[in-house]
Scaffold this active site. Sequence first.
Site, PDB file in Angstrom:
ATOM      1  N   HIS A  58       0.522  -0.993  -0.253  1.00  0.00           N
ATOM      2  CA  HIS A  58       0.235  -0.125  -0.138  1.00  0.00           C
ATOM      3  C   HIS A  58       0.447   1.414  -0.028  1.00  0.00           C
ATOM      4  CE1 HIS A  58      -3.693  -2.529   1.029  1.00  0.00           C
ATOM      5  NE2 HIS A  58      -3.063  -3.247   1.747  1.00  0.00           N
ATOM      6  N   ASP A 150      -8.415  -5.165  -2.824  1.00  0.00           N
ATOM      7  CA  ASP A 150      -8.104  -5.476  -1.645  1.00  0.00           C
ATOM      8  C   ASP A 150      -8.540  -4.214   0.184  1.00  0.00           C
ATOM      9  OD1 ASP A 150      -5.915  -7.344   0.583  1.00  0.00           O
ATOM     10  OD2 ASP A 150      -4.674  -4.684   0.600  1.00  0.00           O
ATOM     11  N   HIS A 177      -9.101 -10.631  -0.900  1.00  0.00           N
ATOM     12  CA  HIS A 177      -8.972 -10.369  -0.012  1.00  0.00           C
ATOM     13  C   HIS A 177     -10.196 -11.408   0.533  1.00  0.00           C
ATOM     14  CE1 HIS A 177      -8.428  -7.021   3.771  1.00  0.00           C
ATOM     15  NE2 HIS A 177     -10.447  -7.722   3.314  1.00  0.00           N
ATOM     16  N   ASN A 276      -5.531  -6.913   9.628  1.00  0.00           N
ATOM     17  CA  ASN A 276      -6.747  -7.330   8.641  1.00  0.00           C
ATOM     18  C   ASN A 276      -5.938  -7.960   7.222  1.00  0.00           C
ATOM     19  OD1 ASN A 276      -8.865  -8.473   8.742  1.00  0.00           O
ATOM     20  ND2 ASN A 276      -9.235  -6.293   7.301  1.00  0.00           N
ATOM     21  N   ASP A 303       2.120  -6.847   2.348  1.00  0.00           N
ATOM     22  CA  ASP A 303       0.514  -5.749   3.207  1.00  0.00           C
ATOM     23  C   ASP A 303       1.716  -4.575   3.141  1.00  0.00           C
ATOM     24  OD1 ASP A 303      -1.828  -5.115   3.775  1.00  0.00           O
ATOM     25  OD2 ASP A 303      -2.447  -7.164   4.629  1.00  0.00           O
ATOM     26  N   HIS A 307       0.480   3.825   8.072  1.00  0.00           N
ATOM     27  CA  HIS A 307      -0.629   4.903   9.203  1.00  0.00           C
ATOM     28  C   HIS A 307       0.173   6.182   9.897  1.00  0.00           C
ATOM     29  CE1 HIS A 307      -4.202   2.349   7.837  1.00  0.00           C
ATOM     30  NE2 HIS A 307      -3.277   1.351   7.823  1.00  0.00           N
TER      31      HIS A 307
END
Lengths: 428, 342
Positions: A58, A150, A177, A276, A303, A307
């Site tokens: 991401h 995803d 996902h 997750n 993954d 954040h």
Amino acid sequence: MSKILIRGAQVLGGEPQDVLIDGSEIAEVGQGLAADGADVVEAGGKILLPGLVDLHTHLREPGREDSETVLTGTRAAASGGYTSVFAMANTFPVADTAGVVEQVYRLGKESGYCDVQPIGAVTVGLEGKKLAELGAMHESAAGVTVFSDDGKCVDDAVIMRRALEYVKAFGGVVAQHAQEPRLTEGAQMNEGVVSAELGLGGWPAVAEESIIARDVLLAEHVGSRVHICHLSTAGSVEIVRWAKSRGIDVTAEVTPHHLLLTDELVRSYNPVYKVNPPLRTERDVMALREALADGTIDIVATDHAPHPHEDKDCEWAAAAMGMVGLETALSVVQHTMVDTGLLTWEGVAERMSWAPARIGGAAGHGRPVSAGEPANLTLLDPAYRGAVDPAGFASRSRNTPYEGRELPGRVTHTWLRGRATLVDGKLQ
Amino acid sequence: MMRHLISAADLTRDDAVLILDTAEEMARVADRPIKKLPALRGRTVCNLFFEDSTRTRISFEAAEKRLSADVINFAAKGSSVSKGESLKDTAQTLEAMGVDAVVIRHGASGAPYRLATSGWIDAPVINAGDGTHQHPTQALLDAFTMRRRLIGPDAGLGQGLDGKRITLVGDVLHSRVARSNVDLLHTLGAEVTLVAPPTLIPVGVENWPCEVSYDLDSTLPKSDAVMMLRVQRERMKAAFFPTEREYSRRYGLDGDRMARMPGHAVVMHPGPMVRGMEITAEVADSERCTVVEQVANGVSIRMAVLYLLLGGNEPAVTHPAPATTPATKRSAPASASRIEEK
């Protein structure tokens, strides 16, 4: 571009060899190669791997540049030994049109640290209702081949079936996902002994396993391939193993954190462990390691989910899900798979470079370390031991579950088509 | 004993018995014409409530005021996120105002633990209920009520609840009261049985120190106390049980069922009761029902907890003469040594 001689590296963990890079390609691999004016990198005791490929990253841009940008994310990737990353589609706006995927692709080109291959959303706005223009994204400059919602599951069986069928026209693959939404309403952590005690909403293993079971059967029925993102339970392993034995064209990934961490850590209520799919049990961790070793699980994918601090410096329920992973992935894999004797370094190359490049169709990546190949390479010092210090991360975010934890191995050099992006652990 | 009270599971038997015994002393104050002690004079306690709970809040407030503390009520309804201010910022605001203890009620499981352990504040934290996790003062007041009723106010001093058979009935899955009670009652030596439809028992319950039954009628004759947990009508919508009437028929406590309990056994409820759902009016209003007593005991228990966590070096009741010195607020949580001395 000048020449670089990597001297005495254990190529794929084998006998020491010299590797000569000329321009963007590997010119020669052998013993006792002459420096002949090349810059020499002394690599005795180090492991030389093909540049790593992450099928699940991401990068957050566009939309959440406060947590990561394509530039900071690709710098983090280079630090972790990656030369190619696949950028997930759950950005703002969602990467569900040719315009957005081309933007991400262009930003990747500009960064120069790591190739960025955008992943396109399967459905418009990740809403699971209407197929996005998959063909347009494939035909765009970004040349998208991997499609994923995803963060959300394509839970409608008909939409999933159609997506699996539709992308066959251009050799695409849907990366699912796997999360049954109704079974995971209000889910905060793995459902089991620990969630019962902590009073946190449970995310049951069956919510993942039931979707995987459905999707491998759908893939079989329509003759498509399907890729399963971040597989996290022992039961999922069983289903994928069964599907492969049946000849179904399924591939699967596991994250580094699911190879190491368990839901016992949630007892701290520290949201740095909130992710997750959630951290599972010791039994799941052991099943995932075994499955990665025996090939049931094809690849490791990070993954990497950056954040901002405030989204983790709060109560558990309010916190965002996800962990950064690009800069620690190889160390975690060394710790859980190599140092335990489950995988050789060649096995690591397969699961972190060759196979992800094959699944995603990353041209020029995941190639053998031999003459004439693009010089996408990663050099690792496996003897290094040190505590993880997020302050030194290239990522814009610091939400690592490994802060202060001692992990083995350190990527010292990364070359992207012959250009050093990382030298002695420093980004160039 | 710990600096904070976050979970009933953190209490040792000695801690728990000390709190119950101290509450017994506090209860005697309630019988005096002037129901006030100087123990926390000059201390400021903040009731930080992110969830509506008038009962629990006024119970803490009454306890704080009877101990002469200055009380600040901070009602921050809604989650920290929807409010726009984080729990951390709220906590640090209170810290800056010189709060000596924080009583927190929060909808998120673990929020009090985060508050106590994240370095956001120094003050002791008392959990007044967090999500579906814990509500330790409720468990303490329940245990206190059981000890008074089943053993006696004086006879019970220094004792646990060894061998007492306690049955908890209802929505265990969503109940912080159930979790706290299972932990504390087990610590105090009681034998706990949970009774609920399987949908309202959490996956993972097998590790709890208790028995689980789906059949209320067979459990009642073997119970010294039966605690009915509130069952929210909304649960029905999520298919935890088919209808309100079916729930009542299978798991509600009515007069006929109460008659199956041993003569000495009591009926308890943490409140608020949903009459006609988990309990009939006949039972709720009977002599055997301790609901009102539990409310009174709640004040005594909360006084005991506040006193033991914050009381410093002043005896609570026995020698109530000297005033505390408000100047040294950081020296307040000497509760650990204070309790061991006692």
